[in-house]
Write a protein that holds these residues in place. Structure first.
Motif, mmCIF file in Angstrom:
data_model
loop_
_atom_site.group_PDB
_atom_site.id
_atom_site.type_symbol
_atom_site.label_atom_id
_atom_site.label_comp_id
_atom_site.label_asym_id
_atom_site.label_seq_id
_atom_site.Cartn_x
_atom_site.Cartn_y
_atom_site.Cartn_z
ATOM 1 N N UNK A 31 -11.656 -2.620 5.824
ATOM 2 C CA UNK A 31 -11.497 -1.165 5.762
ATOM 3 C C UNK A 31 -10.484 -0.575 6.721
ATOM 4 N N UNK A 32 -9.701 -1.419 7.424
ATOM 5 C CA UNK A 32 -8.742 -0.857 8.384
ATOM 6 C C UNK A 32 -7.377 -0.582 7.765
ATOM 7 N N UNK A 33 -7.210 -0.827 6.479
ATOM 8 C CA UNK A 33 -5.928 -0.571 5.815
ATOM 9 C C UNK A 33 -6.131 0.279 4.572
ATOM 10 N N UNK A 34 -5.152 1.147 4.329
ATOM 11 C CA UNK A 34 -5.188 2.061 3.182
ATOM 12 C C UNK A 34 -3.776 2.583 2.951
ATOM 13 N N UNK A 35 -3.523 3.257 1.827
ATOM 14 C CA UNK A 35 -2.207 3.875 1.625
ATOM 15 C C UNK A 35 -1.903 4.871 2.732
ATOM 16 N N UNK A 36 -0.620 5.145 2.976
ATOM 17 C CA UNK A 36 -0.247 6.086 4.045
ATOM 18 C C UNK A 36 -0.692 7.497 3.703
ATOM 19 N N UNK A 37 -0.700 8.389 4.701
ATOM 20 C CA UNK A 37 -1.088 9.776 4.442
ATOM 21 C C UNK A 37 -0.200 10.402 3.372
ATOM 22 N N UNK A 38 -0.783 11.227 2.543
ATOM 23 C CA UNK A 38 -0.036 11.925 1.495
ATOM 24 C C UNK A 38 0.727 13.077 2.119
ATOM 25 N N UNK A 39 2.008 13.183 1.774
ATOM 26 C CA UNK A 39 2.826 14.290 2.244
ATOM 27 C C UNK A 39 2.551 15.496 1.337
ATOM 28 N N UNK A 94 0.823 -1.217 0.000
ATOM 29 C CA UNK A 94 0.000 0.000 0.000
ATOM 30 C C UNK A 94 0.852 1.261 0.000
ATOM 31 N N UNK A 95 2.168 1.096 0.232
ATOM 32 C CA UNK A 95 3.069 2.239 0.196
ATOM 33 C C UNK A 95 3.643 2.656 1.526
ATOM 34 N N UNK A 96 3.390 1.910 2.596
ATOM 35 C CA UNK A 96 3.939 2.252 3.911
ATOM 36 C C UNK A 96 5.440 1.966 3.931
ATOM 37 N N UNK A 97 6.190 2.846 4.556
ATOM 38 C CA UNK A 97 7.649 2.717 4.587
ATOM 39 C C UNK A 97 8.101 1.531 5.427
ATOM 40 N N UNK A 98 7.398 1.273 6.515
ATOM 41 C CA UNK A 98 7.695 0.119 7.358
ATOM 42 C C UNK A 98 6.434 -0.256 8.103
ATOM 43 N N UNK A 99 6.506 -1.338 8.886
ATOM 44 C CA UNK A 99 5.347 -1.842 9.628
ATOM 45 C C UNK A 99 5.769 -2.100 11.068
ATOM 46 N N UNK A 100 5.038 -1.531 11.999
ATOM 47 C CA UNK A 100 5.279 -1.770 13.419
ATOM 48 C C UNK A 100 4.509 -3.019 13.838
ATOM 49 N N UNK A 101 5.019 -3.697 14.865
ATOM 50 C CA UNK A 101 4.433 -4.989 15.237
ATOM 51 C C UNK A 101 4.099 -5.044 16.722
ATOM 52 N N UNK A 102 2.858 -5.470 17.007
ATOM 53 C CA UNK A 102 2.449 -5.793 18.374
ATOM 54 C C UNK A 102 2.438 -7.310 18.456
ATOM 55 N N UNK A 103 3.408 -7.877 19.177
ATOM 56 C CA UNK A 103 3.588 -9.323 19.202
ATOM 57 C C UNK A 103 2.914 -9.937 20.417
ATOM 58 N N UNK A 104 2.787 -11.259 20.395
ATOM 59 C CA UNK A 104 2.216 -11.975 21.525
ATOM 60 C C UNK A 104 3.265 -12.331 22.551
#
Length: 342
Positions: free
Chosen positions: A321-329, A171-181
């Motif tokens: 609907x909880x995912x989309x491209x990142x905010x436009x700069x 979707x264009x996000x630079x990286x992904x943060x993770x909430x692990x178990x």
């Protein structure tokens, strides 16, 4: 049985055939025998039958908790499949994930007379060199790594995580943060390792993980921390309950989902589509896991030469609907013509 035979005026063998559902009994005789059973309050003795045929038609299930979605839905799937195969299940929760606890559970289930045992082993107990299960017991392990010692059935945890992270990067996000178990959880470790590998392979920054415990409360605490990270535009939570907590935390901090931050979960629980917004998540086929567990165990019971191995049940990413491209700069011009980025 002899009493029923005398009252019905038939042989004990005929009573036996009726009680086992044997087709070779004429309908009028069957009704006569059933009526005699009802009058005498007769019920077939399943324990005596089991001793006679050497089969108890019962599967034991050992697990440490029913609190997690994965465990409870796996047990439900095992029970459903076992019933379809004509088997009952005996559930045996173990309070402490230790070798003594597991071996004690095997002993007690043996006393209850089961044909085989399914172990839902979320923690890494089977990885311990010193843990050996009793010989002669037919076993299938779920959600752990038993090497080549025991048959294993599990969801493809790693591929599910890879799908989630690749979706967000796509979707264009630079990286992904993770909430692990939890750190001791096999599935949590597999999902976290796959998350990290996808980011590293893509040459992306690997952010520090936020540690949760599968609960929505722990997801909420992690979400509050991530909401204060301006660079955080995408979050992969290791299960849907923690994703729910993340959504609440982002809402309270004024971070819009998915306009500012995208969130992906794991499990695809029945309520995931009712989250606000509906949650993009990784679907686990618990029914198939249960079917493979029961079939694998019955295969061992009927053929002790059956070999150990690992069966991975595929996962599917469900995009909502909880995912989309990142905010436009957006760039705007300062007085004097210099551009500023916001």
């Amino acid at each position: 049985m002899a009493d029923v035979a005398r009252l019905a005026g038939v042989s004990a063998q005929t009573v036996s055939r009726v009680s086992t559902g044997h087709p070779g009994v004429i309908e009028s005789t069957r009704r006569q025998v059933l009526h005699a059973m009802e009058q005498l309050g007769y019920r077939p003795n399943s324990a005596a039958r089991a001793l006679k045929r050497g089969s108890f038609r019962t599967i034991g299930v050992i697990l440490f908790t029913l609190a997690t979605t994965g465990n409870s839905r796996t047990v439900e799937a095992i029970a459903t499949q076992a019933a379809q195969e004509g088997y009952a299940i005996t559930l045996f929760p173990v309070a402490a994930p230790t070798q003594d606890g597991v071996l004690g559970a095997f002993t007690r289930l043996g006393e209850l007379a089961v044909d085989g045992i399914i172990v839902i082993m979320e923690v890494h107990l089977l990885d311990a060199v010193n843990l050996t299960l009793p010989p002669g017991v037919q076993v299938v392990v779920v959600d752990s790594d038993a090497g080549d010692r025991y048959p294993v059935v599990d969801t493809d945890q790693a591929d599910g995580a890879r799908q989630a992270v690749r979706h967000l990067l796509g979707l264009g996000h630079e990286t992904v943060w993770h909430v692990t178990g939890p750190a001791e959880s096999f599935s949590s470790e597999r999902r976290a390792a796959a998350w990290r590998a996808v980011l590293e392979d893509a040459g992306r920054v690997v952010p520090p993980v936020q540690r949760g415990d599968w609960s929505a409360a722990s997801g909420y605490a992690a979400g509050l921390a991530l909401a204060d990270e301006p660079s955080c535009t995408a979050i992969f939570a290791a299960n849907d309950q923690m994703a729910l907590g993340v959504l609440r935390a982002l809402h309270e901090r004024g971070r819009r989902v998915p306009a500012e931050v995208s969130v992906v979960g794991f499990d695809d629980i029945p309520d995931a589509a009712a989250y606000l917004p509906p949650l993009t998540t990784v679907h686990q086929d618990f029914a198939e896991v249960g079917r493979r567990c029961v079939h694998g165990l019955l295969e061992q019971i009927h053929d002790e030469r059956a070999e150990a191995g690992t069966v991975l049940v595929p996962t599917t990413l469900v995009v909502r609907e909880s995912t989309a491209p990142p905010p436009v700069v957006v760039s705007r011009a300062r007085p004097g013509g210099n551009a500023v980025v916001s």
